[in-house]
Design a protein around this motif. Structure first.
Motif, PDB file in Angstrom:
ATOM      1  N   ALA A 161       0.800  -1.227   0.000  1.00 37.30           N
ATOM      2  CA  ALA A 161       0.000   0.000   0.000  1.00 37.30           C
ATOM      3  C   ALA A 161       0.834   1.279   0.000  1.00 37.30           C
ATOM      4  O   ALA A 161       0.466   2.251  -0.678  1.00 37.30           O
ATOM      5  CB  ALA A 161      -0.962  -0.003   1.185  1.00 37.30           C
ATOM      6  N   PRO A 162       1.971   1.348   0.713  1.00 34.37           N
ATOM      7  CA  PRO A 162       2.734   2.607   0.708  1.00 34.37           C
ATOM      8  C   PRO A 162       3.267   3.011  -0.664  1.00 34.37           C
ATOM      9  O   PRO A 162       3.669   4.171  -0.840  1.00 34.37           O
ATOM     10  CB  PRO A 162       3.892   2.303   1.672  1.00 34.37           C
ATOM     11  N   PHE A 163       3.246   2.094  -1.629  1.00 31.53           N
ATOM     12  CA  PHE A 163       3.723   2.439  -2.966  1.00 31.53           C
ATOM     13  C   PHE A 163       2.620   3.039  -3.846  1.00 31.53           C
ATOM     14  O   PHE A 163       2.911   3.519  -4.948  1.00 31.53           O
ATOM     15  CB  PHE A 163       4.292   1.196  -3.663  1.00 31.53           C
ATOM     16  N   LEU A 164       1.380   3.023  -3.368  1.00 30.19           N
ATOM     17  CA  LEU A 164       0.273   3.522  -4.182  1.00 30.19           C
ATOM     18  C   LEU A 164       0.448   4.981  -4.620  1.00 30.19           C
ATOM     19  O   LEU A 164       0.109   5.321  -5.760  1.00 30.19           O
ATOM     20  CB  LEU A 164      -1.054   3.359  -3.442  1.00 30.19           C
ATOM     21  N   PRO A 165       0.954   5.879  -3.780  1.00 31.69           N
ATOM     22  CA  PRO A 165       1.136   7.263  -4.247  1.00 31.69           C
ATOM     23  C   PRO A 165       2.068   7.367  -5.453  1.00 31.69           C
ATOM     24  O   PRO A 165       1.841   8.198  -6.349  1.00 31.69           O
ATOM     25  CB  PRO A 165       1.715   7.975  -3.020  1.00 31.69           C
ATOM     26  N   ASP A 166       3.111   6.541  -5.517  1.00 29.52           N
ATOM     27  CA  ASP A 166       3.999   6.564  -6.682  1.00 29.52           C
ATOM     28  C   ASP A 166       3.280   6.052  -7.919  1.00 29.52           C
ATOM     29  O   ASP A 166       3.438   6.603  -9.024  1.00 29.52           O
ATOM     30  CB  ASP A 166       5.240   5.703  -6.422  1.00 29.52           C
ATOM     31  N   ALA A 167       2.491   4.996  -7.752  1.00 27.71           N
ATOM     32  CA  ALA A 167       1.722   4.477  -8.883  1.00 27.71           C
ATOM     33  C   ALA A 167       0.729   5.526  -9.380  1.00 27.71           C
ATOM     34  O   ALA A 167       0.552   5.726 -10.589  1.00 27.71           O
ATOM     35  CB  ALA A 167       0.988   3.198  -8.471  1.00 27.71           C
ATOM     36  N   LEU A 226      -1.945  -2.391 -13.549  1.00 34.05           N
ATOM     37  CA  LEU A 226      -0.891  -1.633 -12.877  1.00 34.05           C
ATOM     38  C   LEU A 226      -0.757  -2.193 -11.469  1.00 34.05           C
ATOM     39  O   LEU A 226      -1.641  -1.994 -10.628  1.00 34.05           O
ATOM     40  CB  LEU A 226      -1.220  -0.139 -12.814  1.00 34.05           C
ATOM     41  N   ASP A 227       0.311  -2.933 -11.204  1.00 34.64           N
ATOM     42  CA  ASP A 227       0.521  -3.448  -9.861  1.00 34.64           C
ATOM     43  C   ASP A 227       0.850  -2.291  -8.913  1.00 34.64           C
ATOM     44  O   ASP A 227       1.451  -1.292  -9.305  1.00 34.64           O
ATOM     45  CB  ASP A 227       1.635  -4.490  -9.844  1.00 34.64           C
ATOM     46  N   ALA A 228       0.469  -2.458  -7.655  1.00 30.11           N
ATOM     47  CA  ALA A 228       0.558  -1.366  -6.687  1.00 30.11           C
ATOM     48  C   ALA A 228       1.967  -0.843  -6.502  1.00 30.11           C
ATOM     49  O   ALA A 228       2.163   0.345  -6.205  1.00 30.11           O
ATOM     50  CB  ALA A 228      -0.007  -1.835  -5.343  1.00 30.11           C
ATOM     51  N   ASP A 229       2.962  -1.708  -6.677  1.00 26.42           N
ATOM     52  CA  ASP A 229       4.344  -1.297  -6.434  1.00 26.42           C
ATOM     53  C   ASP A 229       5.100  -0.907  -7.700  1.00 26.42           C
ATOM     54  O   ASP A 229       6.306  -0.693  -7.663  1.00 26.42           O
ATOM     55  CB  ASP A 229       5.111  -2.394  -5.688  1.00 26.42           C
ATOM     56  N   ASP A 230       4.396  -0.817  -8.831  1.00 25.67           N
ATOM     57  CA  ASP A 230       5.028  -0.456 -10.099  1.00 25.67           C
ATOM     58  C   ASP A 230       4.627   0.949 -10.525  1.00 25.67           C
ATOM     59  O   ASP A 230       3.726   1.564  -9.953  1.00 25.67           O
ATOM     60  CB  ASP A 230       4.644  -1.454 -11.194  1.00 25.67           C
ATOM     61  N   ARG A 231       5.301   1.451 -11.581  1.00 21.84           N
ATOM     62  CA  ARG A 231       4.991   2.774 -12.115  1.00 21.84           C
ATOM     63  C   ARG A 231       4.905   2.716 -13.638  1.00 21.84           C
ATOM     64  O   ARG A 231       5.727   2.057 -14.289  1.00 21.84           O
ATOM     65  CB  ARG A 231       6.064   3.790 -11.719  1.00 21.84           C
ATOM     66  N   LEU A 232       3.931   3.406 -14.184  1.00 20.16           N
ATOM     67  CA  LEU A 232       3.832   3.560 -15.632  1.00 20.16           C
ATOM     68  C   LEU A 232       4.845   4.599 -16.094  1.00 20.16           C
ATOM     69  O   LEU A 232       5.162   5.538 -15.366  1.00 20.16           O
ATOM     70  CB  LEU A 232       2.430   4.013 -16.029  1.00 20.16           C
ATOM     71  N   THR A 233       5.321   4.448 -17.321  1.00 21.20           N
ATOM     72  CA  THR A 233       6.177   5.477 -17.897  1.00 21.20           C
ATOM     73  C   THR A 233       5.323   6.463 -18.685  1.00 21.20           C
ATOM     74  O   THR A 233       4.212   6.138 -19.116  1.00 21.20           O
ATOM     75  CB  THR A 233       7.237   4.866 -18.829  1.00 21.20           C
ATOM     76  N   PRO A 234       5.796   7.682 -18.886  1.00 21.08           N
ATOM     77  CA  PRO A 234       5.005   8.678 -19.614  1.00 21.08           C
ATOM     78  C   PRO A 234       4.611   8.186 -21.003  1.00 21.08           C
ATOM     79  O   PRO A 234       5.428   7.651 -21.751  1.00 21.08           O
ATOM     80  CB  PRO A 234       5.957   9.876 -19.697  1.00 21.08           C
ATOM     81  N   GLY A 235       3.327   8.352 -21.317  1.00 15.47           N
ATOM     82  CA  GLY A 235       2.834   8.048 -22.653  1.00 15.47           C
ATOM     83  C   GLY A 235       2.417   6.624 -22.916  1.00 15.47           C
ATOM     84  O   GLY A 235       1.895   6.322 -23.999  1.00 15.47           O
ATOM     85  N   VAL A 236       2.592   5.722 -21.946  1.00 10.98           N
ATOM     86  CA  VAL A 236       2.324   4.320 -22.246  1.00 10.98           C
ATOM     87  C   VAL A 236       0.839   4.053 -22.515  1.00 10.98           C
ATOM     88  O   VAL A 236       0.497   3.263 -23.396  1.00 10.98           O
ATOM     89  CB  VAL A 236       2.852   3.397 -21.128  1.00 10.98           C
ATOM     90  N   LEU A 237      -0.055   4.702 -21.777  1.00  7.32           N
ATOM     91  CA  LEU A 237      -1.477   4.471 -22.029  1.00  7.32           C
ATOM     92  C   LEU A 237      -1.870   4.903 -23.436  1.00  7.32           C
ATOM     93  O   LEU A 237      -2.633   4.218 -24.126  1.00  7.32           O
ATOM     94  CB  LEU A 237      -2.334   5.217 -20.998  1.00  7.32           C
ATOM     95  N   ALA A 238      -1.342   6.033 -23.868  1.00  9.09           N
ATOM     96  CA  ALA A 238      -1.649   6.514 -25.221  1.00  9.09           C
ATOM     97  C   ALA A 238      -1.083   5.577 -26.274  1.00  9.09           C
ATOM     98  O   ALA A 238      -1.717   5.339 -27.317  1.00  9.09           O
ATOM     99  CB  ALA A 238      -1.102   7.928 -25.411  1.00  9.09           C
ATOM    100  N   ARG A 239       0.106   5.020 -26.043  1.00  7.95           N
ATOM    101  CA  ARG A 239       0.697   4.095 -27.010  1.00  7.95           C
ATOM    102  C   ARG A 239      -0.089   2.793 -27.082  1.00  7.95           C
ATOM    103  O   ARG A 239      -0.352   2.273 -28.180  1.00  7.95           O
ATOM    104  CB  ARG A 239       2.156   3.813 -26.653  1.00  7.95           C
ATOM    105  N   ASP A 240      -0.468   2.249 -25.932  1.00  7.32           N
ATOM    106  CA  ASP A 240      -1.287   1.034 -25.920  1.00  7.32           C
ATOM    107  C   ASP A 240      -2.602   1.265 -26.657  1.00  7.32           C
ATOM    108  O   ASP A 240      -3.034   0.441 -27.481  1.00  7.32           O
ATOM    109  CB  ASP A 240      -1.596   0.618 -24.480  1.00  7.32           C
ATOM    110  N   LEU A 241      -3.236   2.373 -26.334  1.00  5.31           N
ATOM    111  CA  LEU A 241      -4.525   2.697 -26.954  1.00  5.31           C
ATOM    112  C   LEU A 241      -4.376   2.845 -28.461  1.00  5.31           C
ATOM    113  O   LEU A 241      -5.205   2.324 -29.233  1.00  5.31           O
ATOM    114  CB  LEU A 241      -5.062   3.989 -26.337  1.00  5.31           C
ATOM    115  N   ALA A 242      -3.346   3.545 -28.899  1.00  8.38           N
ATOM    116  CA  ALA A 242      -3.148   3.753 -30.334  1.00  8.38           C
ATOM    117  C   ALA A 242      -2.982   2.431 -31.071  1.00  8.38           C
ATOM    118  O   ALA A 242      -3.505   2.253 -32.182  1.00  8.38           O
ATOM    119  CB  ALA A 242      -1.926   4.641 -30.565  1.00  8.38           C
ATOM    120  N   ALA A 243      -2.270   1.493 -30.478  1.00 12.50           N
ATOM    121  CA  ALA A 243      -2.040   0.207 -31.128  1.00 12.50           C
ATOM    122  C   ALA A 243      -3.350  -0.530 -31.378  1.00 12.50           C
ATOM    123  O   ALA A 243      -3.611  -1.021 -32.481  1.00 12.50           O
ATOM    124  CB  ALA A 243      -1.107  -0.651 -30.279  1.00 12.50           C
ATOM    125  N   LEU A 244      -4.194  -0.609 -30.358  1.00  9.58           N
ATOM    126  CA  LEU A 244      -5.422  -1.384 -30.493  1.00  9.58           C
ATOM    127  C   LEU A 244      -6.518  -0.642 -31.246  1.00  9.58           C
ATOM    128  O   LEU A 244      -7.346  -1.267 -31.919  1.00  9.58           O
ATOM    129  CB  LEU A 244      -5.924  -1.836 -29.120  1.00  9.58           C
TER     130      LEU A 244
END
Length: 281
Positions: free
Chosen positions: A16-22, A89-107
């Motif tokens: 849970a303490p990693f949620l703010p970073d996520a 998105l696992d609680a202890d991980d972080r997305l990189t900038p733009g990844v959601l837009a890239r995933d969306l564009a592909a599909l």
């Protein structure tokens, strides 16, 4: 379905303490006009330890439930998935900038793609990062390719299930995450690859935190007998799906036909532009 990406996170008290970073990594994402994200955080349990770390944001939904592991938490979170796509998105991980837009564009660019993944960097306790050799080429991943690699390389996937972006209806059709104590995300990934083509982005899409409290670092996760049983049922499910005639999209899908794509051809190149089972929590 709405023009929304539902980001699903399973969490338990230690992570849970990693949620703010996520959250910070999600808040910084930029999507095309008309698209939005909705973050569903599902606690695997009913403690008082997680809620203090949940951000006060109207785009965030926090749920709790009896513990059953990360696969159960993510699957029950799908009850709140009111968008066209689901992103892990696992609680202890972080997305990189733009990844959601890239995933969306592909599909969005190619309806014959059912899911997308991206390159991963491990983040070590000292803050340094570590990549992996042998990522697939940027572009489409054909049906069966992930399973073949996984089976030939001691059950190591060529793409990381913790980066999964998937069409909501396809994830639901396959039953969500597998009912396993671990490797449930690998199980879903291989099932998806058995029935549909995917996409791999060579741009880093996830920062995968390595820390002593993560589930994949615990002794139980490395038990040889359990691991063999998990791998056996994951492979059996994927191979059984591969023998069926059902695929995504259906060969007679009129929308795909009208777009000029076929099931096994028509590799489009979306705008823009590893590894080894994430196993959750």
């Amino acid at each position: 379905m709405t023009r929304r990406i539902v980001v699903v996170t399973a969490v338990h008290a230690p992570s849970a303490p990693f949620l703010p970073d996520a959250y910070a990594s999600l808040r910084d994402q930029r999507l095309p006009g008309g698209w939005e994200w909705h973050w569903v955080i599902q606690e695997d349990g009913t403690s008082d330890a997680v809620a203090p770390y949940v951000p006060a944001d109207t785009r965030v939904t926090f749920r709790q439930g009896r513990p059953g592991g990360p696969g159960v938490a993510r699957t029950i979170a799908l009850s709140e998935a009111d968008g066209s796509y689901v992103k892990v998105l696992d609680a202890d991980d972080r997305l990189t900038p733009g990844v959601l837009a890239r995933d969306l564009a592909a599909l969005e660019a190619d309806r014959t793609l059912g899911w997308a993944t991206s390159r991963v960097l491990d983040v070590l306790p000292d803050g340094s990062t570590l990549g992996f050799p042998g990522d697939p080429e940027h572009g489409p991943i054909e049906r069966g390719a992930v399973l073949d690699h996984w089976a030939a390389h001691d059950f190591l996937s060529p793409v990381h299930p913790a980066t999964l972006f998937v069409r909501r209806e396809l994830a639901l059709a396959l039953g969500g995450w597998m009912a396993l104590p671990a490797s449930e995300d690998t199980g879903l990934l291989l099932a998806l690859n058995s029935v549909s083509r995917g996409w791999f982005s060579a741009e880093v899409g996830l920062l995968y935190r390595k820390w002593e409290g993560q589930a994949t670092g615990q002794a139980a996760h490395l038990d040889k007998a359990e691991r063999a049983a998990r791998m056996a049922v994951i492979e059996a499910r994927a191979r059984a799906l591969a023998t069926f005639r059902w695929t995504y999209p259906d060969r007679l899908d009129p929308l795909v036909h009208s777009h000029g794509h076929s099931h096994s051809h028509g590799h489009s190149q979306p705008p823009g532009g590893g590894k080894r089972g994430g196993d959750g929590l």
